[in-house]
Design an enzyme around this catalytic site. Structure first.
Site, PDB file in Angstrom:
ATOM      1  N   ASP A  44      -4.366   0.329 -24.401  1.00  0.00           N
ATOM      2  CA  ASP A  44      -4.798  -0.598 -25.441  1.00  0.00           C
ATOM      3  C   ASP A  44      -5.364  -1.853 -24.780  1.00  0.00           C
ATOM      4  OD1 ASP A  44      -1.962  -1.118 -24.675  1.00  0.00           O
ATOM      5  OD2 ASP A  44      -2.245  -2.849 -25.965  1.00  0.00           O
ATOM      6  N   HIS A  90      -4.502   8.943 -22.564  1.00  0.00           N
ATOM      7  CA  HIS A  90      -4.504   8.014 -23.694  1.00  0.00           C
ATOM      8  C   HIS A  90      -4.953   6.659 -23.150  1.00  0.00           C
ATOM      9  CE1 HIS A  90      -3.149   6.577 -27.692  1.00  0.00           C
ATOM     10  NE2 HIS A  90      -2.806   5.479 -27.046  1.00  0.00           N
ATOM     11  N   ASP A 143      -1.699  17.067 -21.681  1.00  0.00           N
ATOM     12  CA  ASP A 143      -2.895  16.320 -21.288  1.00  0.00           C
ATOM     13  C   ASP A 143      -3.801  16.208 -22.507  1.00  0.00           C
ATOM     14  OD1 ASP A 143      -4.949  15.064 -19.977  1.00  0.00           O
ATOM     15  OD2 ASP A 143      -5.650  16.846 -18.915  1.00  0.00           O
ATOM     16  N   GLU A 163      -0.331   8.310 -21.573  1.00  0.00           N
ATOM     17  CA  GLU A 163      -0.966   6.994 -21.523  1.00  0.00           C
ATOM     18  C   GLU A 163      -0.915   6.485 -20.082  1.00  0.00           C
ATOM     19  OE1 GLU A 163      -1.241   2.815 -24.075  1.00  0.00           O
ATOM     20  OE2 GLU A 163       0.583   4.025 -24.225  1.00  0.00           O
TER      21      GLU A 163
END
Length: 614
Positions: free
Chosen positions: A173, A476, A525, A534
């Site tokens: 993020d 991710h 994955d 992530e």
């Protein structure tokens, strides 16, 4: 007719024989250092293992060890020690004439490229700047999140806005979090502080920052951001983020709304103080003014934290980005005090009893205080000896674990969210035990941690993007999802297997159930899997430290406090343990005798607790 029937029987027999042989060899897919311990794992195999060089010659034959069950994967595993294979090259692994794999590499600097990539990834995570093609290649992108006008959330107790640019995006993020930056930045700073001469010349194509070595230039980009997060009263704000997570978009297309400075508390403040105290030492030879700025910020933060030691952070009701909440705050205070005492010599910072601790993670940095105490014997006296005992007690357990199963340090309960960082930090713990004792078993166990992370695991994959025969393709990680480039950004280590399944569900962004009943294989994955796939800055840091320390040690460099480079020989080694024994350093010699660090004074030898040896 009989000839055809016999032929058919032979053919079926051959097929049955071939299918019955289903051995799998698990290896470090990046390679093994020529002079290091070398080990692979075999499941469902039988017989001698041959290592065949490029010319077709069998360079080494090894009888595997006895099979043992590895509980985290439920497999019966045989370990194959091929440390005697010391010539660089690529080898084919055979058993009973059957090729198990042809990608075994032995090299002099096996981890150097992984090291550079794991550090280069921090450049790809930079906020507030465009990544130019000359540095970023096909992963070049526009600038995201200038953060020059960040709103103060009501949880800060302030109003208005501040300028808080730079820093690294925390994970997949676009938040920037002080607590997680704390352990990350400390780990990278300690890598430089332990091996300054090695990292003064190592480069990996990032923008220059004056005359700073690349590692310090990258770290400073995050330190500069951290310094913007200190309030006038000395407290440190918890994070910069939007109120919720953005979609799978590039940084400049973040669709989650305004950016806010959110919260403040003791954990962020003490973590900040500890990091800035280390930074003051590390940057002083390059920029005394900047170093002093870091030190004054550390002192100011510690002062606030000492007066407000129990201000725990949790997300406000309208915030759903990464929390990094922590209600146990004594470890952060011990870490900050330890590093401030080392930097300043001011006894008012010196913690008492900071000789016990755990393998570090973002929520428990007690182990960082153990590192600081054990490696500064002159400053900490007898506490350093006790801290060393803490290190070696757990390191002994880790080393023993490598004798069975997959030959790795990880145990069943270590497979938590971010398990690959658990492994990496276990490796750093082992290296500290090695630095201070010279015992080869600790070094070998740390090498086996890298083996695990780079492919010698039951998933048969390197967990680092862009490296290995099999590596993550769909992490991710928003930039890797949205950039239109088929390959993910290289050099990222994914969180790794763990059985929690927090991302499993029916919503579009949640995953189908990938749990296997075994923690070491519960992984997918897939971009949906934020709980296993992530990436995060605090997970990459221990990977970089491990690869960097092992390469630096083998290049002839060692921490100033350590008994390294001896590897079992009876050698005089540099150290600063003398004051722990009530002896002045100039009267002592430190020797490694039969893998044990001993102190010699006037021909008489003592152990590290000052007990006379026979």
């Amino acid at each position: 007719m009989s000839i055809c029937y016999t032929s058919k029987i032979l053919t079926l027999s051959a097929i049955a024989s071939a299918s019955a042989f289903a051995a799998t060899a698990y290896i470090n897919q990046i390679g093994y250092r020529t002079g290091d311990v070398k080990e692979l794992a075999i499941v469902d195999g039988s017989g001698t293992v041959d290592f065949v060089d490029a010319s077709g010659k069998t360079a080494l034959s090894v009888t595997p060890g006895n099979a043992s069950n590895w509980e985290p994967s439920g497999q019966n595993v045989q370990l194959v020690d091929f440390s005697a294979l010391k010539d660089a090259g690529t080898y084919t692994i055979k058993q009973n004439g059957n090729v198990l794999r042809s990608d075994l590499k032995v090299a002099d600097k096996a981890y150097e490229e992984v090291l550079k990539a794991s550090l280069k990834w921090y450049y790809y995570q930079r906020s507030s700047m465009a990544l130019e093609q000359s540095y970023a290649g096909e992963w070049a992108r526009a600038a995201g999140h200038p953060d020059t006008d960040v709103k103060m959330h009501s949880s800060t107790g302030a109003s208005g806005s501040i300028s808080s640019p730079k820093g690294w995006y925390d994970a997949g993020d676009y938040g920037k979090y002080i607590v997680n930056s704390g352990i990350t930045t400390y780990t990278l700073l300690s890598l430089y502080e332990h091996f300054p001469e090695y990292f003064k010349t190592l480069k990996w194509n990032i923008p220059a920052d004056g005359s700073l070595p690349d590692l310090l230039a990258e770290i400073k980009y995050n330190l500069d951001w951290m310094l913007t997060m200190q309030a006038n009263d000395g407290a440190v704000y918890h994070k910069v983020s939007t109120l919720g997570f953005p979609g799978d978009v590039m940084p400049d297309k973040d669709d989650a709304g305004s950016r806010y400075v959110i919260g403040k508390g003791s954990a962020a403040t003490f973590d900040f103080a500890g990091v800035m105290a280390v930074a003051a030492r590390v940057y002083k030879p390059f920029d005394a003014t900047y170093a002093n700025k870091c030190l004054e910020a550390a002192k100011k933060a510690y002062s606030w934290g000492k007066s407000n030691p129990n201000v725990a952070y949790s997300n406000p009701m309208d915030v759903s980005t990464g929390e990094y909440g922590d209600k146990s705050l004594g470890d952060e205070k011990a870490f900050a005090g330890t590093e401030l005492f080392v930097t300043t010599g001011d006894a008012s910072y010196k913690p008492s009893g900071n000789t016990e601790g755990n393998v570090p993670n973002w929520g428990d940095v007690s182990g960082l205080a153990v590192y600081g105490t054990a490696t500064h014997a002159t400053e900490y006296g007898g506490d350093a000896t006790t801290a060393l005992a803490t290190l070696t007690k757990l390191a002994d357990e880790f080393a023993n674990r490598t004798k069975t199963g997959f030959g790795v340090v990880m145990a069943k309960d270590d497979f938590v969210w971010g398990s690959n960082a658990v492994a990496g930090n276990q490796g750093i713990w082992l290296l500290h035990a090695y630095y201070l004792t010279g015992e080869q078993k600790y070094y070998d166990a740390a090498v086996k941690v890298l083996d695990y992370l780079l492919g010698k695991n039951p998933l048969d994959m390197s967990f680092v993007t862009g490296f290995g025969t099999k590596s993550p393709k769909l992490p991710h990680h928003r930039p890797s999802t949205a950039d239109g480039v088929s390959a993910p950004v290289p050099g990222m280590i994914v969180g790794g297997p763990q059985p929690g399944g927090e991302d499993i569900g029916s919503q579009e962004w949640e995953c189908r159930d990938y749990r296997t009943g075994h923690p070491a294989t519960s992984y997918t994955d897939n971009r949906c899997s934020y709980a296993s796939n992530e990436v995060a800055i605090n997970w990459n840091a221990p990977l970089a430290y491990l690869a960097g320390a092992i390469e630096a040690l083998n290049a002839g460099f060692a921490p100033s406090f350590a008994a390294t480079g001896v590897k079992g020989t009876d050698a005089i080694v540099p150290s600063r343990q003398g004051s722990a024994l009530g002896m002045s350093d100039n009267t002592l010699q430190f020797r490694v005798v039969k893998n044990k660090l001993v102190v010699e004074k006037n021909g008489v030898r003592y152990d590290l607790k000052g007990k006379k040896l026979k």
